[in-house]
Write a protein that holds these residues in place. Structure first.
Motif, short mmCIF file in Angstrom:
data_model
loop_
_atom_site.label_atom_id
_atom_site.label_comp_id
_atom_site.label_asym_id
_atom_site.label_seq_id
_atom_site.Cartn_x
_atom_site.Cartn_y
_atom_site.Cartn_z
N TYR A 1 -19.70 57.30 -65.29
CA TYR A 1 -19.41 56.39 -64.53
C TYR A 1 -19.70 54.96 -65.44
N LEU A 2 -20.72 54.97 -66.19
CA LEU A 2 -20.69 53.91 -67.07
C LEU A 2 -19.70 53.58 -67.96
N ARG A 3 -19.04 54.53 -68.47
CA ARG A 3 -17.83 54.41 -69.35
C ARG A 3 -16.67 53.94 -68.57
N ARG A 4 -16.52 54.33 -67.29
CA ARG A 4 -15.61 54.18 -66.47
C ARG A 4 -15.82 52.61 -66.10
N ALA A 5 -16.91 52.21 -65.75
CA ALA A 5 -17.25 50.80 -65.47
C ALA A 5 -16.96 49.80 -66.68
N CYS A 6 -17.39 50.26 -67.99
CA CYS A 6 -17.09 49.49 -69.19
C CYS A 6 -15.59 49.37 -69.64
N THR B 1 -11.11 45.14 -69.25
CA THR B 1 -9.81 44.53 -69.28
C THR B 1 -9.89 42.91 -69.09
N VAL B 2 -11.15 42.35 -68.92
CA VAL B 2 -11.38 40.83 -68.69
C VAL B 2 -12.55 40.44 -69.78
N LEU B 3 -13.43 41.29 -70.21
CA LEU B 3 -14.34 40.90 -71.09
C LEU B 3 -14.10 41.11 -72.49
N GLU B 4 -14.70 40.40 -73.51
CA GLU B 4 -14.38 40.96 -74.94
C GLU B 4 -15.05 42.23 -75.25
N LYS B 5 -14.71 42.83 -76.25
CA LYS B 5 -15.58 44.09 -76.54
C LYS B 5 -16.61 43.80 -77.33
N GLU B 6 -16.75 42.55 -77.73
CA GLU B 6 -18.22 42.10 -78.53
C GLU B 6 -18.99 41.40 -77.42
N LEU C 1 -20.66 45.56 -75.53
CA LEU C 1 -19.82 46.13 -74.41
C LEU C 1 -19.04 47.50 -75.10
N GLN C 2 -18.38 47.33 -76.13
CA GLN C 2 -17.75 48.32 -76.78
C GLN C 2 -18.66 49.55 -76.93
N ARG C 3 -19.96 49.22 -77.59
CA ARG C 3 -21.02 50.14 -77.78
C ARG C 3 -21.66 50.91 -76.55
N LEU C 4 -21.53 50.07 -75.76
CA LEU C 4 -22.38 50.25 -74.28
C LEU C 4 -21.43 51.60 -73.52
N GLU D 1 -20.21 53.98 -74.82
CA GLU D 1 -20.76 55.36 -75.22
C GLU D 1 -22.20 55.52 -75.17
N TYR D 2 -22.92 54.52 -74.49
CA TYR D 2 -24.42 54.82 -74.15
C TYR D 2 -24.57 56.06 -73.42
N PRO D 3 -25.79 56.71 -73.61
CA PRO D 3 -25.75 58.06 -72.81
C PRO D 3 -26.95 57.44 -71.82
N ALA D 4 -26.56 56.81 -70.77
CA ALA D 4 -27.48 56.40 -69.55
C ALA D 4 -27.80 57.24 -68.51
#
Length: 251
Positions: free
Chosen positions: A175-180, A185-190, A211-214, A216-219
């Motif tokens: 779900y966090l991956r899907r949210a990111c 689609t709106v925010l910069e990957k950085e 955000l790009q790294r987030l 893949e974060y194992p939350a």
């Protein structure tokens, strides 16, 4: 509003972590009550501090039963505290308790605020919530994912800082991956983001990342996530969202 001392229920947020995150008002109510009621995990957290109290609990997804138990105990003349993590009015039990209260007119109900994970975790990261922000839960137990996705998109388009509760679980591992992916689609990957795990507890961990790294974060369910807005930046390793004070504008 005057509340009867004889049939009084306190709905209290005990904060995100240990004793230090409880407010003095919550602590006082727990000291003088007869019975502490809550989700099993939260009542177990209270037992070392208040070993002489009566404890009653129900497991997850039996929230209505837990609330009615509190009203029944108060109706017997006991002073009851219903405990929730964080703040009782932020994804806590306050709403359900107040919804059921008209069925128990003899019981007075008071909500006592606590420290929610959004503000407690923000202090660990630095100052990510200094400007307008939205708090969104990624749990779809009570909210359809389609509505969650729309809220994420609109919050990003409004350039709000976003704090995510319940970002992942065993059932919702992606779900966090899907949210990111929605946010990107709106925010910069950085875009500057941050995470805090086990806020106020042993093993507390915090990290600032993009955000790009987030993505893949194992939350897990003990993680609170922060997504910055277009102004958020990292300052000396801390996540900061400027409010627009003169000193900030001069940087």
């Amino acid at each position: 509003m005057v509340i009867s001392e004889k049939h009084k229920i306190i709905i209290a947020g005990i904060g995100p972590g240990g004793e230090g995150s409880m407010t003095r008002e919550v602590w006082r109510e727990l000291e003088v009550c007869d019975t502490i009621i809550g989700y099993t995990v939260y009542t177990e957290l209270m037992k070392p501090y208040f070993p002489d109290k009566e404890y009653l609990s129900t497991p997850m997804r039996r929230e209505e039963e837990r609330c009615r138990l509190a009203f029944e105990q108060a109706g017997m003349g006991k002073r009851v505290v219903m405990v929730c993590s964080g703040d009782a009015g932020v994804y806590g039990m306050a709403g359900l308790m107040l919804s059921l209260a008209p069925e128990y007119p003899e019981c007075g109900v008071k909500v006592v605020s606590g420290v929610t994970a959004a503000t407690a975790g923000a202090a660990v990261l630095g100052a990510p919530l200094m400007h307008d922000f939205a708090v969104i839960s990624l749990s779809d137990l009570m909210t359809p994912w389609e509505k969650i996705a729309k809220r994420l998109l609109l919050a990003a388009e409004a350039d709000l800082v976003i704090c995510l509760y319940n970002p992942a679980s065993r059932r919702r591992s992606d779900y966090l991956r899907r949210a990111c992916e929605i946010l990107m689609t709106v925010l910069e990957k950085e875009c500057i983001c941050g995470v805090v795990r086990q806020i106020g507890r042993d093993g507390e961990q915090a990290e600032v990342m993009t955000l790009q790294r987030l993505r893949e974060y194992p939350a897990d369910m003990f993680t609170t996530v922060y997504i910055g807005n277009s102004q958020t930046r990292m300052i000396n390793g801390r996540m900061v969202t400027p409010r627009g004070y003169p000193a900030e504008r001069a940087e």
